[in-house]
Design an enzyme around this catalytic site. Sequence first.
Site, mmCIF file in Angstrom:
data_model
loop_
_atom_site.group_PDB
_atom_site.id
_atom_site.type_symbol
_atom_site.label_atom_id
_atom_site.label_comp_id
_atom_site.label_asym_id
_atom_site.label_seq_id
_atom_site.Cartn_x
_atom_site.Cartn_y
_atom_site.Cartn_z
ATOM 1 N N HIS A 37 0.829 -1.210 0.000
ATOM 2 C CA HIS A 37 0.000 0.000 0.000
ATOM 3 C C HIS A 37 0.868 1.268 0.000
ATOM 4 O O HIS A 37 0.493 2.278 -0.574
ATOM 5 C CB HIS A 37 -0.922 0.004 1.225
ATOM 6 N N ASP A 132 -5.740 5.768 1.717
ATOM 7 C CA ASP A 132 -5.811 4.401 1.198
ATOM 8 C C ASP A 132 -7.264 3.899 1.316
ATOM 9 O O ASP A 132 -7.976 4.242 2.261
ATOM 10 C CB ASP A 132 -4.888 3.494 2.017
#
Length: 468
Positions: A37, A132
């Site tokens: 990520h 995210d």
Amino acid sequence: MSAGVISHQTAPMARDDQVYDAVRRRVVLFPLPFQGHISPMLHLAELLHARGLAVTVLHTDFNAPDPARHPEFAFVPIRETLPDGAASPETDILAQLLALNGACEAPFRDALASLLLGQRPPDPDVACVVVDGQWYTALGAASGLGLPVLTLRTESAATFRSMLAFPRLRDAGYLPIKDERLDELVAELEPLRARDLIRIDGSDEDALRGFIARIADAMRVSASGVVLNTFDAIEGLELAKIQDELSCPAFAVGPLHRMCRAPAEHSLHEPDRGCLAWLDAHPPRSVLYVSLGSVASVGPGVFEEMAWGLASSGVPFLWVVRPGSVHGTEGTPRMPDGVDEEVRSRGKVVTWAPQREVLAHKAIGAFWSHCGWNSTLESICEGVPVLAQPCFADQTVNARYLTHQWGVGLELGDVIERATVAETVRMLMTRREGDRVREKARQLKLQADQCVATSLAIDNLAQYMLSI
Ligand code: UDP
């Protein structure tokens, strides 16, 4: 393609002067603190910075990125306090994600609020926040402060689409996944079968469904845009269908690592660069690269079958064996007795590899992968065929697309057993079946190259960020 998708082919032309008006405005990014990520979020940051936006990265102390790699960005720790065990690799990933969301909401909000308070001309003002996709609490927190907020999806469009469909899949009887329906195609998600849907072994199915629902709800309520690390050439249909379900625009800006001119390395671990010299000594396409990514782990029995399968395949291999990647072992797992000799003569084992460089190396013939989305994109962009061993979460979706949609991979099967491993490795590396898959991988790479050369998606995203 539906009207709202802002992707490569449909992108309205961004004029340079419009994009560079972005100078002196700021974007605040909040990556989820895991390898798969952090990299795409920081690559997005590089691309936005190159289009004139100032960048602030808010981050957790847990798995903090290295600010030295990006002196041009401001890094601000949110100083979270995690509950016991939440940061441990032993903790179930779903429990970890829930704990992170719970523990980081308030510190993230406070850090963002202080940033806004401290803003003084001529400081760039905050144009928007990008969090995210798994940070559902941060999405609500940023929007609660009155800021436009976008969400970065670090999984494929197919996976994201399946997440949006989750409540319907339950009504249609696909969920919870039933043994007798495992091989059934999921009507609205073809080519996915029930067995390919996101799952986390050992995690409670209700908890997984609840987690996915929170992500989707937060996005529907608070997101001004969705950014996806994918591109039309591989997921055009999925992107169009996603846009039909969303009321905010979706931007297909991938493959992010290729869109950057010189993408920085954002590894949380020190790569063993010695393996590149080792690869130099091998003929083209002769080495199998083996890695299950940064999180997946296997039981000792599977590890032993993998080792013996590799040893008896006769194929040279470069294998990433991370500390803790075999259940019940603390440090780097030991090779099973007898395999060591084979490894010394034909293989190399490292604890962490410079993966993008490895995949770009001419000696690499195929990638035995857990099919994480970054690994999937990296192999597609280098034209490297895949031997798929999905472990959990979205990896089953990616494996299905690699093997059945794009035809650039072979399945290893549910049960990892040494004879099958050796046979499948030989098939991919040395036989005609492997050549067929390799040729498809080569063609898909050309499409990815074409997309990278012509895409305006990032320009359009930057422009959109300044308009909201
Ligand atoms: N990676 C790496 N060296 C390794 C193993 C992995 O640099 O030895 C990188 C890989 O290039 C990818 C990321 O770690 O960018 C893993 O992300 P992915 O989405 O493939 O899987 P995850 O780790 O999230 O399961």
